[in-house]
Motif scaffolding. Structure first.
Motif, PDB file in Angstrom:
ATOM      1  N   GLY A  17     -21.751 -22.927 -34.251  1.00  0.00           N
ATOM      2  CA  GLY A  17     -22.239 -23.907 -33.280  1.00  0.00           C
ATOM      3  C   GLY A  17     -23.423 -23.378 -32.491  1.00  0.00           C
ATOM      4  N   VAL A  18     -23.344 -22.111 -32.085  1.00  0.00           N
ATOM      5  CA  VAL A  18     -24.475 -21.494 -31.374  1.00  0.00           C
ATOM      6  C   VAL A  18     -25.702 -21.432 -32.286  1.00  0.00           C
ATOM      7  CG1 VAL A  18     -25.309 -19.313 -30.385  1.00  0.00           C
ATOM      8  CG2 VAL A  18     -23.052 -20.188 -29.769  1.00  0.00           C
ATOM      9  N   LEU A  19     -25.487 -21.083 -33.542  1.00  0.00           N
ATOM     10  CA  LEU A  19     -26.595 -21.001 -34.495  1.00  0.00           C
ATOM     11  C   LEU A  19     -27.279 -22.365 -34.677  1.00  0.00           C
ATOM     12  CD1 LEU A  19     -27.927 -18.936 -36.453  1.00  0.00           C
ATOM     13  CD2 LEU A  19     -26.416 -19.854 -38.211  1.00  0.00           C
ATOM     14  N   PHE A  20     -26.486 -23.418 -34.852  1.00  0.00           N
ATOM     15  CA  PHE A  20     -27.064 -24.760 -34.990  1.00  0.00           C
ATOM     16  C   PHE A  20     -27.774 -25.196 -33.707  1.00  0.00           C
ATOM     17  CE2 PHE A  20     -23.972 -25.805 -38.568  1.00  0.00           C
ATOM     18  CZ  PHE A  20     -24.970 -25.771 -39.532  1.00  0.00           C
ATOM     19  N   GLN A  26     -35.206 -24.871 -31.410  1.00  0.00           N
ATOM     20  CA  GLN A  26     -36.474 -24.485 -32.038  1.00  0.00           C
ATOM     21  C   GLN A  26     -37.153 -25.682 -32.685  1.00  0.00           C
ATOM     22  OE1 GLN A  26     -35.516 -21.338 -34.749  1.00  0.00           O
ATOM     23  NE2 GLN A  26     -35.550 -19.762 -33.170  1.00  0.00           N
ATOM     24  N   HIS A  27     -36.368 -26.525 -33.337  1.00  0.00           N
ATOM     25  CA  HIS A  27     -36.948 -27.688 -34.017  1.00  0.00           C
ATOM     26  C   HIS A  27     -37.522 -28.675 -33.009  1.00  0.00           C
ATOM     27  CE1 HIS A  27     -37.203 -31.419 -36.298  1.00  0.00           C
ATOM     28  NE2 HIS A  27     -37.276 -30.673 -37.381  1.00  0.00           N
ATOM     29  N   TRP A  33     -38.085 -34.701 -30.899  1.00  0.00           N
ATOM     30  CA  TRP A  33     -36.783 -35.250 -31.295  1.00  0.00           C
ATOM     31  C   TRP A  33     -36.946 -36.156 -32.501  1.00  0.00           C
ATOM     32  CZ3 TRP A  33     -32.209 -33.635 -29.676  1.00  0.00           C
ATOM     33  CH2 TRP A  33     -32.160 -32.916 -28.491  1.00  0.00           C
ATOM     34  N   GLY A  34     -36.445 -35.698 -33.633  1.00  0.00           N
ATOM     35  CA  GLY A  34     -36.436 -36.499 -34.850  1.00  0.00           C
ATOM     36  C   GLY A  34     -35.033 -36.544 -35.413  1.00  0.00           C
ATOM     37  N   ALA A  37     -33.348 -33.054 -35.804  1.00  0.00           N
ATOM     38  CA  ALA A  37     -32.890 -32.464 -34.540  1.00  0.00           C
ATOM     39  C   ALA A  37     -31.563 -33.074 -34.117  1.00  0.00           C
ATOM     40  CB  ALA A  37     -33.943 -32.673 -33.456  1.00  0.00           C
ATOM     41  N   TYR A  38     -31.451 -34.389 -34.213  1.00  0.00           N
ATOM     42  CA  TYR A  38     -30.178 -35.041 -33.881  1.00  0.00           C
ATOM     43  C   TYR A  38     -29.069 -34.597 -34.826  1.00  0.00           C
ATOM     44  CZ  TYR A  38     -32.388 -38.173 -30.546  1.00  0.00           C
ATOM     45  OH  TYR A  38     -33.046 -38.683 -29.457  1.00  0.00           O
ATOM     46  N   PHE A  39     -29.407 -34.404 -36.082  1.00  0.00           N
ATOM     47  CA  PHE A  39     -28.420 -33.946 -37.061  1.00  0.00           C
ATOM     48  C   PHE A  39     -27.922 -32.545 -36.731  1.00  0.00           C
ATOM     49  CE2 PHE A  39     -27.424 -32.053 -41.277  1.00  0.00           C
ATOM     50  CZ  PHE A  39     -26.340 -32.874 -41.594  1.00  0.00           C
ATOM     51  N   LEU A  40     -28.827 -31.658 -36.332  1.00  0.00           N
ATOM     52  CA  LEU A  40     -28.429 -30.301 -35.943  1.00  0.00           C
ATOM     53  C   LEU A  40     -27.554 -30.319 -34.699  1.00  0.00           C
ATOM     54  CD1 LEU A  40     -31.749 -28.337 -36.562  1.00  0.00           C
ATOM     55  CD2 LEU A  40     -29.616 -28.117 -37.830  1.00  0.00           C
ATOM     56  N   VAL A  41     -27.875 -31.174 -33.742  1.00  0.00           N
ATOM     57  CA  VAL A  41     -27.057 -31.289 -32.532  1.00  0.00           C
ATOM     58  C   VAL A  41     -25.676 -31.824 -32.889  1.00  0.00           C
ATOM     59  CG1 VAL A  41     -26.831 -32.515 -30.339  1.00  0.00           C
ATOM     60  CG2 VAL A  41     -29.021 -31.501 -30.981  1.00  0.00           C
ATOM     61  N   LEU A  42     -25.604 -32.770 -33.805  1.00  0.00           N
ATOM     62  CA  LEU A  42     -24.313 -33.304 -34.249  1.00  0.00           C
ATOM     63  C   LEU A  42     -23.465 -32.213 -34.908  1.00  0.00           C
ATOM     64  CD1 LEU A  42     -22.440 -35.782 -34.828  1.00  0.00           C
ATOM     65  CD2 LEU A  42     -23.604 -35.909 -37.033  1.00  0.00           C
ATOM     66  N   LEU A  43     -24.086 -31.424 -35.778  1.00  0.00           N
ATOM     67  CA  LEU A  43     -23.359 -30.333 -36.429  1.00  0.00           C
ATOM     68  C   LEU A  43     -22.876 -29.300 -35.408  1.00  0.00           C
ATOM     69  CD1 LEU A  43     -25.470 -29.680 -39.642  1.00  0.00           C
ATOM     70  CD2 LEU A  43     -23.238 -30.770 -39.476  1.00  0.00           C
ATOM     71  N   ALA A  44     -23.715 -28.983 -34.438  1.00  0.00           N
ATOM     72  CA  ALA A  44     -23.320 -28.020 -33.408  1.00  0.00           C
ATOM     73  C   ALA A  44     -22.146 -28.565 -32.597  1.00  0.00           C
ATOM     74  CB  ALA A  44     -24.499 -27.714 -32.488  1.00  0.00           C
TER      75      ALA A  44
END
Length: 69
Positions: A17-20, A26-27, A33-34, A37-44
């Motif tokens: 979660g920290v890595l995502f 960074q993204h 915000w694309g 970025a939202y996908f990475l936040v969802l995974l985290a």
């Protein structure tokens, strides 16, 4: 094969979660915000949620074991 403890799995989920989160920050700083970025936040968020759930399970198992003694 040895079964993993909920503590180990929870810590791994929290680390992922920290890595995502770092990747998302960074993204966003580079591209804004694309979708990615939202996908990475969802995974985290999912990883943090799973990690917290595993840590709570670990402490619940420990408290049940301590009550039996």
């Amino acid at each position: 094969m040895r079964r993993q403890s909920p503590l180990t799995v929870g810590l791994i989920y929290m680390a992922i979660g920290v890595l995502f989160t770092v990747f998302a920050v960074q993204h966003v700083s580079q591209s804004g915000w694309g979708f990615f970025a939202y996908f990475l936040v969802l995974l985290a968020t999912l990883d943090f949620g799973s990690g917290i759930r595993m840590l709570m399970l670990h402490f619940k198992i420990k408290s049940i074991q301590n009550k039996k003694k």
